[in-house]
Design a protein around this motif. Structure first.
Motif, PDB file in Angstrom:
ATOM      1  N   ASP A 104       7.530  93.745  46.661  1.00 10.29           N
ATOM      2  CA  ASP A 104       8.875  93.506  46.040  1.00 10.29           C
ATOM      3  C   ASP A 104      10.030  94.065  47.062  1.00 10.29           C
ATOM      4  O   ASP A 104      11.162  93.258  47.219  1.00 10.29           O
ATOM      5  N   ILE A 105       9.904  95.222  47.296  1.00  9.87           N
ATOM      6  CA  ILE A 105      11.089  95.702  48.515  1.00  9.87           C
ATOM      7  C   ILE A 105      11.156  94.667  49.656  1.00  9.87           C
ATOM      8  O   ILE A 105      12.277  94.455  50.011  1.00  9.87           O
ATOM      9  N   ASP A 106      10.007  94.552  50.142  1.00 10.24           N
ATOM     10  CA  ASP A 106       9.980  93.599  51.307  1.00 10.24           C
ATOM     11  C   ASP A 106      10.780  92.321  51.090  1.00 10.24           C
ATOM     12  O   ASP A 106      11.488  91.599  51.856  1.00 10.24           O
ATOM     13  N   GLU A 107      10.408  91.593  49.920  1.00  7.56           N
ATOM     14  CA  GLU A 107      11.145  90.506  49.620  1.00  7.56           C
ATOM     15  C   GLU A 107      12.703  90.477  49.380  1.00  7.56           C
ATOM     16  O   GLU A 107      13.441  89.593  49.541  1.00  7.56           O
ATOM     17  N   LEU A 108      12.875  91.759  48.607  1.00  3.43           N
ATOM     18  CA  LEU A 108      14.530  91.791  48.189  1.00  3.43           C
ATOM     19  C   LEU A 108      15.237  92.073  49.579  1.00  3.43           C
ATOM     20  O   LEU A 108      16.200  91.581  49.633  1.00  3.43           O
ATOM     21  N   LEU A 109      14.701  92.672  50.763  1.00  8.92           N
ATOM     22  CA  LEU A 109      15.165  93.141  51.646  1.00  8.92           C
ATOM     23  C   LEU A 109      15.629  91.702  52.499  1.00  8.92           C
ATOM     24  O   LEU A 109      16.676  91.488  52.944  1.00  8.92           O
ATOM     25  N   GLU A 110      14.809  90.796  52.554  1.00 11.16           N
ATOM     26  CA  GLU A 110      14.974  89.362  53.028  1.00 11.16           C
ATOM     27  C   GLU A 110      16.047  88.511  52.393  1.00 11.16           C
ATOM     28  O   GLU A 110      16.899  88.047  52.904  1.00 11.16           O
ATOM     29  N   LYS A 111      15.888  88.911  50.905  1.00 14.33           N
ATOM     30  CA  LYS A 111      16.835  88.001  50.214  1.00 14.33           C
ATOM     31  C   LYS A 111      18.493  88.667  50.150  1.00 14.33           C
ATOM     32  O   LYS A 111      19.159  87.889  50.347  1.00 14.33           O
ATOM     33  N   GLN A 112      18.446  89.838  50.143  1.00 10.54           N
ATOM     34  CA  GLN A 112      19.697  90.420  50.442  1.00 10.54           C
ATOM     35  C   GLN A 112      20.365  90.057  51.699  1.00 10.54           C
ATOM     36  O   GLN A 112      21.761  89.837  51.808  1.00 10.54           O
ATOM     37  N   ALA A 113      19.550  89.958  52.786  1.00  8.50           N
ATOM     38  CA  ALA A 113      20.171  89.668  54.292  1.00  8.50           C
ATOM     39  C   ALA A 113      20.587  88.312  54.080  1.00  8.50           C
ATOM     40  O   ALA A 113      21.538  87.837  54.684  1.00  8.50           O
ATOM     41  N   ALA A 114      19.716  87.520  53.506  1.00  9.41           N
ATOM     42  CA  ALA A 114      20.383  85.987  53.510  1.00  9.41           C
ATOM     43  C   ALA A 114      21.579  85.886  52.464  1.00  9.41           C
ATOM     44  O   ALA A 114      22.523  85.217  53.033  1.00  9.41           O
ATOM     45  N   ILE A 115      21.619  86.632  51.445  1.00  7.61           N
ATOM     46  CA  ILE A 115      22.999  86.529  50.711  1.00  7.61           C
ATOM     47  C   ILE A 115      24.343  86.909  51.261  1.00  7.61           C
ATOM     48  O   ILE A 115      25.214  86.510  51.420  1.00  7.61           O
ATOM     49  N   LEU A 116      23.837  88.048  52.180  1.00 10.92           N
ATOM     50  CA  LEU A 116      24.954  88.673  52.770  1.00 10.92           C
ATOM     51  C   LEU A 116      25.428  87.918  53.977  1.00 10.92           C
ATOM     52  O   LEU A 116      26.703  87.434  53.974  1.00 10.92           O
ATOM     53  N   ASP A 117      24.685  87.072  54.622  1.00 16.30           N
ATOM     54  CA  ASP A 117      24.851  86.096  55.458  1.00 16.30           C
ATOM     55  C   ASP A 117      25.714  84.880  55.246  1.00 16.30           C
ATOM     56  O   ASP A 117      26.678  84.574  55.504  1.00 16.30           O
ATOM     57  N   LYS A 118      25.383  84.334  53.872  1.00 18.37           N
ATOM     58  CA  LYS A 118      25.888  83.346  53.043  1.00 18.37           C
ATOM     59  C   LYS A 118      27.214  83.757  52.730  1.00 18.37           C
ATOM     60  O   LYS A 118      28.351  82.864  52.682  1.00 18.37           O
ATOM     61  N   ALA A 119      27.594  84.878  52.069  1.00 12.30           N
ATOM     62  CA  ALA A 119      28.792  85.531  51.763  1.00 12.30           C
ATOM     63  C   ALA A 119      29.802  85.724  52.562  1.00 12.30           C
ATOM     64  O   ALA A 119      31.030  85.318  52.244  1.00 12.30           O
ATOM     65  N   ALA A 120      29.310  86.140  53.716  1.00 13.33           N
ATOM     66  CA  ALA A 120      30.086  86.644  54.811  1.00 13.33           C
ATOM     67  C   ALA A 120      30.942  85.274  55.210  1.00 13.33           C
ATOM     68  O   ALA A 120      32.184  85.547  55.714  1.00 13.33           O
ATOM     69  N   ALA A 121      30.429  83.934  55.196  1.00 19.54           N
ATOM     70  CA  ALA A 121      31.035  83.065  55.609  1.00 19.54           C
ATOM     71  C   ALA A 121      32.120  82.408  54.705  1.00 19.54           C
ATOM     72  O   ALA A 121      33.125  81.920  55.150  1.00 19.54           O
ATOM     73  N   LEU A 122      32.391  83.054  53.518  1.00 12.92           N
ATOM     74  CA  LEU A 122      33.371  82.756  52.493  1.00 12.92           C
ATOM     75  C   LEU A 122      34.656  83.750  52.840  1.00 12.92           C
ATOM     76  O   LEU A 122      35.491  83.532  52.026  1.00 12.92           O
ATOM     77  N   VAL A 123      34.221  84.681  53.627  1.00 16.57           N
ATOM     78  CA  VAL A 123      35.823  85.761  53.741  1.00 16.57           C
ATOM     79  C   VAL A 123      36.332  85.286  54.686  1.00 16.57           C
ATOM     80  O   VAL A 123      36.184  84.970  55.737  1.00 16.57           O
ATOM     81  N   LYS A 124      37.801  85.225  54.475  1.00 13.68           N
ATOM     82  CA  LYS A 124      38.807  84.821  55.335  1.00 13.68           C
ATOM     83  C   LYS A 124      38.937  85.838  56.271  1.00 13.68           C
ATOM     84  O   LYS A 124      38.945  87.128  56.192  1.00 13.68           O
ATOM     85  N   PRO A 125      39.673  85.391  57.506  1.00 15.98           N
ATOM     86  CA  PRO A 125      39.891  86.480  58.548  1.00 15.98           C
ATOM     87  C   PRO A 125      40.758  87.563  58.031  1.00 15.98           C
ATOM     88  O   PRO A 125      41.966  86.979  57.406  1.00 15.98           O
ATOM     89  N   GLY A 126      40.584  88.592  58.268  1.00 17.67           N
ATOM     90  CA  GLY A 126      41.458  89.981  57.653  1.00 17.67           C
ATOM     91  C   GLY A 126      40.969  90.187  56.242  1.00 17.67           C
ATOM     92  O   GLY A 126      41.462  91.284  55.568  1.00 17.67           O
ATOM     93  N   GLY A 127      40.080  89.254  55.618  1.00 20.63           N
ATOM     94  CA  GLY A 127      39.730  89.469  54.323  1.00 20.63           C
ATOM     95  C   GLY A 127      38.596  90.546  54.268  1.00 20.63           C
ATOM     96  O   GLY A 127      38.023  91.060  55.131  1.00 20.63           O
ATOM     97  N   ARG A 128      37.874  91.047  53.076  1.00 20.47           N
ATOM     98  CA  ARG A 128      37.059  91.925  52.916  1.00 20.47           C
ATOM     99  C   ARG A 128      35.928  91.727  52.014  1.00 20.47           C
ATOM    100  O   ARG A 128      36.044  90.868  51.133  1.00 20.47           O
ATOM    101  N   MET A 129      34.723  92.222  52.104  1.00 17.77           N
ATOM    102  CA  MET A 129      33.602  91.940  51.503  1.00 17.77           C
ATOM    103  C   MET A 129      33.002  93.455  51.103  1.00 17.77           C
ATOM    104  O   MET A 129      32.622  93.981  51.886  1.00 17.77           O
ATOM    105  N   VAL A 130      32.674  93.630  49.913  1.00 18.56           N
ATOM    106  CA  VAL A 130      31.903  94.661  49.349  1.00 18.56           C
ATOM    107  C   VAL A 130      30.535  94.348  48.995  1.00 18.56           C
ATOM    108  O   VAL A 130      30.323  93.422  48.169  1.00 18.56           O
TER     109      VAL A 130
END
Length: 429
Positions: A337-363
């Motif tokens: 479960d942990i291994d699968e979650l780590l992979e999923k979290q990394a993929a979500i972070l990468d996708k969400a990062a593309a939506l942040v404007k320059p100077g914007g923030r992601m939590v």
């Protein structure tokens, strides 16, 4: 219900939880009581109390039963739990009665096992550390790395009953007025020490029947979850994305902080969860939220690349920080479960990062206490994304002690909240 009937219902519910081991216990309990509407509110609370006491001490009770020469059946687990809580063997034998709506009398072997139990203290120094701390063996090294010398205190706190926290909706009222309204209905609360909007109840209460809940003045939300929303620090004029919105708990907090202005996009891969948010949004009087279902091949995110001032990624995680509320989750969690979650979290972070404007923030936030899902996940993200940097949130809604933390970590033992993690990442101009 008689004590015998309550015990029988508890054993039946424990049996269903053990049989449906991959399904959350609270969902199983909800179905269980829905199918048995003859069980009244007081009896339901008594049954749930015993079942959750067993779940919180599953490893320790099983260890004691093993020493007594038995496998941990639902009947023996319930019986052992009652014995450790002070019920005498004579009283327990009377509760395990024959007859309709009863659990059935103890067999000779069951009685012998319960007689052999040493019921002085549930927790003993001779227990293995993982048993004493109520965690799977394989997870111990990871948690030792996370907590070090405070490991036992932290994990003991994770086995205790959680408080019931509310977030006051300041779009409709103030914390003081909400507290007064609840007091008039006989509910005593105290302001949460860290969140400026929180109220904490004492003991088990049913707040959903109160007027402040029904009219949207309060919302059930752990103090730690409120602080995660505060870390995003949204302003009324901003475009904000709640990327893993679920049923909208943090979306509601963000809308409140934005004074119902600006624009919030609440996204999730579950249509059921997003639909469940509608009623909550209406009750809270929130109208600056757009809901969007994320599906494979969706062009919605591509069209909005680099357009959001703030992005919240409340990532799917192990939920280890919520073990106070979901003690059964520790029994289901595996390394896979942990291994699968780590992979999923990394993929979500990468996708969400593309939506942040320059100077914007992601939590990036989790309700996990595992370093692999938290600090190490952030370190890996920063290694992949040179255009982001880790910053302190500096939100005026956070207590001063947390404003300068580049990575916020909350725990039941130290902070009195569920286990939460939040890191603020800024996209460079």
């Amino acid at each position: 219900m008689t004590p015998s009937a309550r015990l029988a219902a508890s054993v039946d519910l424990l049996s269903e939880i053990k049989t449906l081991s991959r399904k959350p216990a609270d969902a199983i309990a909800s179905d269980f009581f829905r199918e048995r509407r003859y069980i009244g509110g007081g009896d339901r609370r008594a049954v749930s109390s015993l079942v959750w006491d067993v779940m919180r001490s599953w490893y320790r009770l099983s260890w004691h039963l093993s020493l007594a020469g038995a496998e941990p059946t639902p009947r023996l687990l319930a019986g052992a739990c009652l014995l450790f809580q002070g019920t005498t063997l004579k009283e327990l034998t009377e509760q395990f009665a024959d007859g309709r709506f009863c659990a059935g009398a103890l067999s000779l072997s069951e009685r012998n096992v319960l007689t052999r139990l040493k019921t002085g203290a549930l927790v003993t120094e001779t227990m293995p550390l993982s048993v004493r701390c109520e965690i799977p063996d394989w997870l111990l090294p990871e948690l030792q790395q996370t907590f070090g010398e405070t490991l036992e205190q932290e994990l003991t706190a994770l086995s205790e009953t959680a408080s019931l926290d509310m977030r006051v909706n300041i779009l409709r009222t103030t914390r003081e007025e909400a507290q007064s309204a609840l007091r008039q209905e006989g509910f005593l609360t105290t302001p949460t020490p860290l969140s400026p909007w929180g109220l904490r109840f004492k003991g088990r209460v049913s707040v959903t029947s109160t007027a402040p809940f029904k009219d949207g003045r309060i919302e059930i939300q752990d103090e730690g979850s409120q602080l995660v929303a505060a870390a995003l620090d949204p302003a009324p004029e901003m475009r904000v994305l709640d990327y893993c919105a679920g049923a909208g708990g943090k979306t509601l907090a963000l809308a409140m902080m934005m004074q119902n202005k600006g624009h919030i996009a609440a996204c999730d891969v579950s249509e059921k969860r997003l639909t469940g948010a509608v009623k909550r949004l209406r009750r809270a009087g929130v109208h600056n939220v757009e809901r969007h279902l994320l599906v494979s091949g969706d062009k919605w995110t591509k069209r909005r690349a680099g357009s959001f001032d703030r992005v919240l990624v409340d990532a799917p995680c192990s939920g280890t920080g919520t073990w106070r509320r979901n003690p059964d989750a520790r029994l289901r969690l595996t390394q896979v479960d942990i291994d699968e979650l780590l992979e999923k979290q990394a993929a979500i972070l990468d996708k969400a990062a593309a939506l942040v404007k320059p100077g914007g923030r992601m939590v990036y936030a989790t309700c996990s206490i595992l370093s692999a899902e938290n600090t190490r996940q952030i370190e890996s993200f920063l290694a992949r994304h040179a255009d982001f940097r880790l910053i302190a949130p500096q939100s005026s809604s956070l207590p001063h002690a947390l404003r300068d933390c580049d990575m916020i970590s909350l725990t039941p033992y130290r902070d009195g909240t569920d286990g939460f993690f939040a890191a603020t990442l800024e996209r460079k101009e």
